[in-house]
Scaffold this motif. Sequence first.
Motif, short mmCIF file in Angstrom:
data_model
loop_
_atom_site.label_atom_id
_atom_site.label_comp_id
_atom_site.label_asym_id
_atom_site.label_seq_id
_atom_site.Cartn_x
_atom_site.Cartn_y
_atom_site.Cartn_z
N MET A 149 0.69 3.31 16.08
CA MET A 149 0.02 2.97 14.78
C MET A 149 0.66 2.02 13.62
N ASP A 150 1.50 1.56 13.90
CA ASP A 150 2.75 0.30 13.60
C ASP A 150 1.74 -0.77 14.30
N ILE A 151 1.04 -1.24 15.21
CA ILE A 151 0.43 -2.14 15.87
C ILE A 151 -1.13 -2.06 15.01
N VAL A 152 -1.34 -0.55 14.62
CA VAL A 152 -3.31 -0.58 14.04
C VAL A 152 -2.29 -1.38 12.62
N LYS A 153 -1.80 -0.53 12.09
CA LYS A 153 -1.20 -0.85 10.70
C LYS A 153 -1.39 -2.55 11.13
N GLU A 154 0.03 -2.77 11.34
CA GLU A 154 -0.12 -4.37 11.38
C GLU A 154 -1.29 -4.86 11.93
N THR A 155 -2.23 -5.27 12.48
CA THR A 155 -3.44 -5.73 12.42
C THR A 155 -3.86 -6.00 11.45
N LEU A 156 -4.58 -4.21 10.59
CA LEU A 156 -4.94 -4.46 9.27
C LEU A 156 -4.25 -4.66 8.15
N ASN A 157 -3.40 -5.10 7.97
CA ASN A 157 -2.35 -5.76 7.43
C ASN A 157 -2.06 -7.30 7.34
N THR A 158 -2.96 -8.00 8.62
CA THR A 158 -2.65 -9.31 8.66
C THR A 158 -4.28 -10.09 8.23
N PHE A 159 -5.19 -8.82 8.59
CA PHE A 159 -6.50 -9.03 8.26
C PHE A 159 -6.62 -8.63 6.54
N LEU A 160 -6.10 -8.25 6.27
CA LEU A 160 -6.55 -7.55 4.39
C LEU A 160 -5.31 -9.57 4.01
N ASP A 161 -4.34 -9.60 4.74
CA ASP A 161 -3.56 -11.67 4.30
C ASP A 161 -5.20 -12.69 4.22
N MET A 162 -5.98 -12.17 4.85
CA MET A 162 -6.59 -13.28 5.64
C MET A 162 -7.79 -13.32 4.53
N VAL A 163 -8.01 -12.24 3.75
CA VAL A 163 -8.90 -11.73 3.07
C VAL A 163 -8.89 -11.93 1.37
N LYS A 164 -7.14 -11.80 1.21
CA LYS A 164 -6.14 -11.09 -0.48
C LYS A 164 -7.69 -12.20 -0.99
N ASP A 165 -7.29 -13.00 -1.36
CA ASP A 165 -7.93 -13.85 -2.61
C ASP A 165 -9.59 -13.78 -2.87
N TYR A 166 -9.68 -12.75 -1.60
CA TYR A 166 -12.22 -12.29 -2.61
C TYR A 166 -12.04 -11.13 -2.33
N ALA A 167 -11.10 -10.03 -2.12
CA ALA A 167 -11.21 -8.57 -1.78
C ALA A 167 -10.46 -8.15 -2.92
N THR A 168 -10.88 -6.82 -3.23
CA THR A 168 -9.08 -5.84 -3.45
C THR A 168 -10.00 -4.38 -2.66
N ALA A 169 -8.89 -3.64 -2.46
CA ALA A 169 -8.90 -2.68 -1.13
C ALA A 169 -9.22 -1.54 -3.03
N GLU A 170 -9.89 -0.68 -2.54
CA GLU A 170 -10.43 0.44 -3.32
C GLU A 170 -9.27 1.13 -3.31
N LYS A 171 -8.17 1.82 -1.73
CA LYS A 171 -7.50 2.83 -2.21
C LYS A 171 -6.68 2.62 -0.73
N GLU A 172 -5.72 3.01 -0.48
CA GLU A 172 -4.64 3.04 1.01
C GLU A 172 -5.79 3.26 2.00
N PRO A 173 -5.18 2.64 3.07
CA PRO A 173 -6.00 2.46 4.03
C PRO A 173 -5.50 4.17 4.91
N GLU A 174 -6.65 4.54 5.22
CA GLU A 174 -6.35 6.21 5.69
C GLU A 174 -7.18 5.93 6.87
N LEU A 175 -7.05 7.04 7.21
CA LEU A 175 -7.34 7.36 9.24
C LEU A 175 -8.63 8.25 8.47
N LEU A 176 -9.35 8.11 9.54
CA LEU A 176 -10.64 9.42 9.65
C LEU A 176 -11.03 9.19 11.23
N GLY A 177 -11.30 10.22 11.83
CA GLY A 177 -11.30 10.21 13.35
C GLY A 177 -10.40 9.38 14.01
N LYS A 178 -11.07 8.47 14.78
CA LYS A 178 -10.91 7.36 15.41
C LYS A 178 -10.97 6.14 15.19
#
Length: 190
Positions: A149-178
Motif C-alpha cells: 500500500m505504500d507504493i499505491v499511496k505514493e503514486t496517488l500523492n504524486t498524482f495529487l501534487d500534479m493537480v494541486k493548483d486546480y483541485a481540492t480533495a473532498e476528504k482523505e483517500p480511502e480504500l473501496l474494494g480494489k
Amino acid sequence: MLINKYQGNGASFRPRRFNNNDRDLVNERIRFKEVLLIGPNGESYGVLPIRVAQQKSIDAGMDLLCVSPNAQPPVCRIVDYGKYKFEKDKKAKEAKKNQKKTVVKEIRFTATTDKHDLETKAKATIKFLEEGSKVKVAVFIKGRMMQRMDIVKETLNTFLDMVKDYATAEKEPELLGKDYFVMLNPKSKK
C-alpha cells in the motif's frame, strides 16, 4: 346545487375538472366549510361559505383555487386555472434550466503507472476540473499490490501534487474494494 347564470341564455359554463395528477385544490376538490376569498383582480371578498365562493368563481367564468390551505381560514382565489398551471410549469422549467448539474468524471490508473502516463492523466484531470466537473481519481490495485500500500499511496500523492493548483480533495483517500480513490473538486476561481 350551484346555479349557473350562463345556462339560461344558451351558454353552458361549467367549472373544469382536472386529472388526478394535479395536487392543487381546485373547484369541487376544496372541502372546507368557509374560506377567505380573493377575487381575480386581488380584491378581498372576506370570509364566505364554500358554496358562495364557488358560485362567485362560476359567475366570473373562472376557477376557485385554494392557495393557502393551512391558513385559518383557508385562502382561496378566483383564477383561470389553465393559465395559472401554465405559468407554474413555465417557472418550474426555467428553474430546472438554470440548475447546475454536477458531472463526475473518473480517472483510473495502477500503482505501477509510469510518471509520463501520470502526467497525461493529470492533463485530462485538469481539463475536466476547468470545465467544472468533479473528478474521481482511482488507483486500481492489482494482485499483490494490496500488500504494498505504500507504493499505491505514493503514486496517488504524486498524482495529487500534479493537480494541486486546480483541485481540492473532498476528504482523505480511502480504500473501496480494489480501488484506492479520492474525489476532487475544482478550486473556486477568485
